[in-house]
Design a protein around this motif. Structure first.
Motif, PDB file in Angstrom:
ATOM      1  N   ARG A  28      14.993  11.109 -43.379  1.00  0.00           N
ATOM      2  CA  ARG A  28      15.348  12.462 -42.923  1.00  0.00           C
ATOM      3  C   ARG A  28      15.042  12.613 -41.425  1.00  0.00           C
ATOM      4  NH1 ARG A  28      14.625  17.613 -41.936  1.00  0.00           N
ATOM      5  NH2 ARG A  28      15.510  19.216 -43.295  1.00  0.00           N
ATOM      6  N   LYS A  39      24.006  16.486 -30.687  1.00  0.00           N
ATOM      7  CA  LYS A  39      23.952  17.767 -29.959  1.00  0.00           C
ATOM      8  C   LYS A  39      23.999  17.556 -28.444  1.00  0.00           C
ATOM      9  CE  LYS A  39      21.384  20.570 -33.329  1.00  0.00           C
ATOM     10  NZ  LYS A  39      20.088  21.118 -33.699  1.00  0.00           N
ATOM     11  N   ARG A  53      17.481  25.728 -34.726  1.00  0.00           N
ATOM     12  CA  ARG A  53      18.543  26.533 -35.332  1.00  0.00           C
ATOM     13  C   ARG A  53      17.960  27.349 -36.484  1.00  0.00           C
ATOM     14  NH1 ARG A  53      23.672  25.166 -33.314  1.00  0.00           N
ATOM     15  NH2 ARG A  53      24.097  27.159 -34.290  1.00  0.00           N
ATOM     16  N   GLU A  57      17.625  26.577 -40.594  1.00  0.00           N
ATOM     17  CA  GLU A  57      16.310  26.450 -41.228  1.00  0.00           C
ATOM     18  C   GLU A  57      16.193  27.422 -42.412  1.00  0.00           C
ATOM     19  OE1 GLU A  57      12.929  26.207 -38.706  1.00  0.00           O
ATOM     20  OE2 GLU A  57      13.722  24.426 -37.705  1.00  0.00           O
ATOM     21  N   MET A  85      10.450  20.007 -41.791  1.00  0.00           N
ATOM     22  CA  MET A  85      11.452  20.376 -40.779  1.00  0.00           C
ATOM     23  C   MET A  85      10.816  20.545 -39.407  1.00  0.00           C
ATOM     24  SD  MET A  85      14.501  22.984 -41.754  1.00  0.00           S
ATOM     25  CE  MET A  85      13.487  24.044 -42.701  1.00  0.00           C
ATOM     26  N   GLU A  92      13.229  16.057 -32.162  1.00  0.00           N
ATOM     27  CA  GLU A  92      14.385  16.422 -31.337  1.00  0.00           C
ATOM     28  C   GLU A  92      13.918  17.065 -30.041  1.00  0.00           C
ATOM     29  OE1 GLU A  92      17.605  18.630 -33.100  1.00  0.00           O
ATOM     30  OE2 GLU A  92      16.935  18.133 -35.122  1.00  0.00           O
TER      31      GLU A  92
HETATM   32  O1  LIG Z   1      20.500  20.905 -38.452  1.00  0.00           O
HETATM   33  C1  LIG Z   1      20.076  20.859 -37.291  1.00  0.00           C
HETATM   34  O2  LIG Z   1      20.692  21.402 -36.340  1.00  0.00           O
HETATM   35  C2  LIG Z   1      18.827  20.130 -37.002  1.00  0.00           C
HETATM   36  O3  LIG Z   1      18.472  20.047 -35.837  1.00  0.00           O
HETATM   37  C3  LIG Z   1      18.017  19.577 -38.105  1.00  0.00           C
HETATM   38  C4  LIG Z   1      16.862  20.481 -38.527  1.00  0.00           C
HETATM   39  C5  LIG Z   1      16.240  19.879 -39.817  1.00  0.00           C
HETATM   40  O4  LIG Z   1      15.257  19.171 -39.707  1.00  0.00           O
HETATM   41  O5  LIG Z   1      16.781  20.153 -40.890  1.00  0.00           O
HETATM   42  C6  LIG Z   1      15.864  20.530 -37.449  1.00  0.00           C
HETATM   43  C7  LIG Z   1      15.764  21.580 -36.586  1.00  0.00           C
HETATM   44  C8  LIG Z   1      16.618  22.758 -36.650  1.00  0.00           C
HETATM   45  O6  LIG Z   1      15.901  23.918 -36.325  1.00  0.00           O
HETATM   46  C9  LIG Z   1      17.290  22.875 -37.945  1.00  0.00           C
HETATM   47  C10 LIG Z   1      17.371  21.830 -38.810  1.00  0.00           C
END
Ligand SMILES: O=C(O)C(=O)C[C@]1(C(=O)O)C=C[C@@H](O)C=C1
Length: 365
Positions: A28, A39, A53, A57, A85, A92
């Protein structure tokens, strides 16, 4: 099979499951790294990637809760996924979050509940400083208290919205449990002073009247500050929560002393990022109406006429004229929903000023 043999066999199973869980979490985390790459790959000149995001979440946590069949309850399972998460997001982009400090406050607990423990949290001395830190871009987000179920609105927060251009990107609610805490140097039968934040003293007023009617109550800038003081002060006690008790190594003389067992505080996440709709959102607006009879009625009619659920309405002096007021209104829905758009347009026609502070997913945890 003997008990010892059963235990051994179960531990072998747990070890094997842990190895699978480790493999899945790592997979994951690699996906999250890949998400970050995607991104950043397609950005136009001058554009920056949006890693955090909140709408996604909220969906992930709700989805997990819907799938959960126990034996861990929904809150517990969501808390675990919240942390997974949080760690994936830190791969990231490590988020910096300012909160109303010092360390050990309920606001810090709210920040960690919302973002998970992988963020870098930064204590600020005042609510206004949290706003300024976010506005200056020194942190990604800020967390501030906005209302308590026993004591009502946190006016400093509402007033700060009048002075700063800020987007509300989320909300988080925290059950507030207060304890009476003492340090090693305090003789419990000789307590002469009880320190806490004014709101917390108010939330425990009846309990204090019943148990310490003649002890001086001293309001300080935060519960964590109260806890810090009593660590080194003789014969004094603090009212504060679990985080402050742990941080300053204090003993609980009495637990959960809040007058109302459902005592909760709602916090807002402030930033600069607009959050897309999730289908289960809230919107916060500030409206100022002209000072004439029936102005509040006029403001509320479009909500009622369209069956929109108001979750809160608060009045504050506008700061731009004597006896003029602004209304802080929270309601269900997202400002991009066609129905909400219509309502906001109608209100905008009547209002002196209307500002959408933000639309954000309803608190999941
Ligand atoms: O889906 C995304 O945009 C991701 O960056 C992945 C993820 C996740 O770990 O599920 C991580 C951070 C975001 O805030 C939301 C989801």
């Amino acid at each position: 099979m003997s008990d010892a043999d059963q235990l051994k066999a179960l531990r072998v199973r747990i070890d094997s499951l842990d190895e699978k869980i480790l493999g899945l979490i790592s997979e994951r985390a690699r996906c999250a790294q890949e998400v970050a790459r995607v991104k950043t790959a397609s950005l136009a000149e001058g554009e920056s990637a949006v890693f955090y995001r909140p709408e996604r979440e909220a969906w992930v946590l709700k989805h997990i809760m819907e799938l959960n069949r126990g034996p861990l309850d929904n809150e517990e399972i969501a808390r675990l996924f919240r942390e997974i998460m949080s760690s994936c997001l830190a791969l990231e982009q490590p988020l910096q979050v300012a909160y109303l400090g010092p360390e050990g406050t309920f606001t810090q607990a709210a920040a960690l509940k919302h973002f998970g423990n992988a963020v870098v949290s930064k204590p600020m001395a005042a609510i206004d400083e949290v706003f300024r830190e976010v506005a200056a871009g020194a942190v990604n987000f800020g967390v501030v208290p906005v209302e308590n179920s026993t004591e009502g609105a946190v006016n400093h927060t509402l007033d700060s919205f009048l002075e700063h251009d800020m987007v509300i990107c989320g909300e988080v609610e925290l059950r507030i449990h207060h304890h009476l805490l003492v340090g090693e140097t305090t003789q419990t039968e000789r307590i002469t002073r009880i320190y806490s934040h004014a709101q917390s003293l108010a939330q425990c007023r009846k309990w204090l009247d019943a148990h310490y009617p003649n002890v001086e109550r001293i309001a300080v800038s935060s519960n964590a500050d109260a806890a810090k003081r009593v660590k080194s002060e003789w014969n004094s006690a603090a009212i504060a929560g679990d985080m402050a008790a742990q941080l300053y190594g204090l003993t609980r003389l009495a637990e959960k002393i809040e007058d109302r067992p459902d005592n909760s505080t709602r916090f807002l996440i402030i930033g600069s990022q607009e959050v897309p709709p999730t289908g289960d959102d809230k919107t916060s607006i500030i409206v100022s109406m002209s000072n004439k009879p029936g102005a509040l009625h006029e403001l509320l009619v479009p909500f009622h006429a369209n069956g929109i659920d108001l979750t809160r309405i608060e009045t504050r002096p506008s700061r731009s004229g004597k006896w003029t007021y602004v209304f802080f209104i929270d309601f269900q829905g997202h400002h991009q929903d066609p129905l909400i758009k219509d309502v906001l347009e109608r209100i905008g026609q009547e209002a002196v000023a209307l500002k959408v502070l933000g639309s954000y997913p309803k608190a999941v945890l």
